[in-house]
Design an enzyme around this catalytic site. Structure first.
Site, PDB file in Angstrom:
ATOM      1  N   HIS A  73      -3.406  -1.913  -2.559  1.00 15.12           N
ATOM      2  CA  HIS A  73      -1.950  -1.933  -2.442  1.00 15.12           C
ATOM      3  C   HIS A  73      -1.298  -1.783  -3.823  1.00 15.12           C
ATOM      4  CE1 HIS A  73       1.943  -2.960  -0.785  1.00 15.12           C
ATOM      5  NE2 HIS A  73       2.061  -3.978  -1.612  1.00 15.12           N
ATOM      6  N   GLN A  75      -2.563  -0.375  -6.531  1.00 15.50           N
ATOM      7  CA  GLN A  75      -2.771   0.997  -7.010  1.00 15.50           C
ATOM      8  C   GLN A  75      -1.822   1.959  -6.305  1.00 15.50           C
ATOM      9  OE1 GLN A  75      -4.647   0.399 -10.075  1.00 15.50           O
ATOM     10  NE2 GLN A  75      -4.872   2.507  -9.477  1.00 15.50           N
ATOM     11  N   HIS A  77       1.120   1.229  -5.084  1.00 17.13           N
ATOM     12  CA  HIS A  77       2.446   1.010  -5.674  1.00 17.13           C
ATOM     13  C   HIS A  77       2.594   1.779  -6.981  1.00 17.13           C
ATOM     14  CE1 HIS A  77       5.264  -1.786  -3.815  1.00 17.13           C
ATOM     15  NE2 HIS A  77       4.238  -2.394  -3.264  1.00 17.13           N
TER      16      HIS A  77
END
Length: 101
Positions: A73, A75, A77
């Protein structure tokens, strides 16, 4: 490790918010504010990149990083925010060109 991942998410999210605000400022014709917001975006991305780099360096030193949904998650973002930053710069430039005519 969780703290580093959460910093990655937080800084990427802040950068995304600044980029979106910069686009809105450009739409409103406030290019100075848009530029200031993009500087803040870049600062937050620098922090996020530092967090990512620390994870990479740790793994390169032999400390295996456990793959988790939270890391994926984080990464995600970062990568989507980097893409948004590039698009924001282009959108701001387009608004400047339109405003100049």
């Amino acid at each position: 490790m969780e703290q580093i991942v959460l910093n990655l998410i937080m800084n990427s999210g802040d950068a995304r918010s600044y980029a979106m605000e910069a686009i809105q400022s450009a739409k409103d014709g406030d290019f100075n504010t848009a530029e200031d917001l993009m500087k803040k975006c870049n600062e937050q991305l620098d922090h996020a990149h530092s967090a990512q780099t620390s994870l990479i360096q740790s793994e390169a030193s032999g400390n295996k990083t456990e793959l988790s949904l939270l890391l994926v998650h984080a990464q995600d973002h970062l990568m989507t925010t980097l893409t948004l930053k590039d698009l924001a710069l282009e959108i701001i430039d387009i608004h400047k060109r339109i405003d100049a005519k």
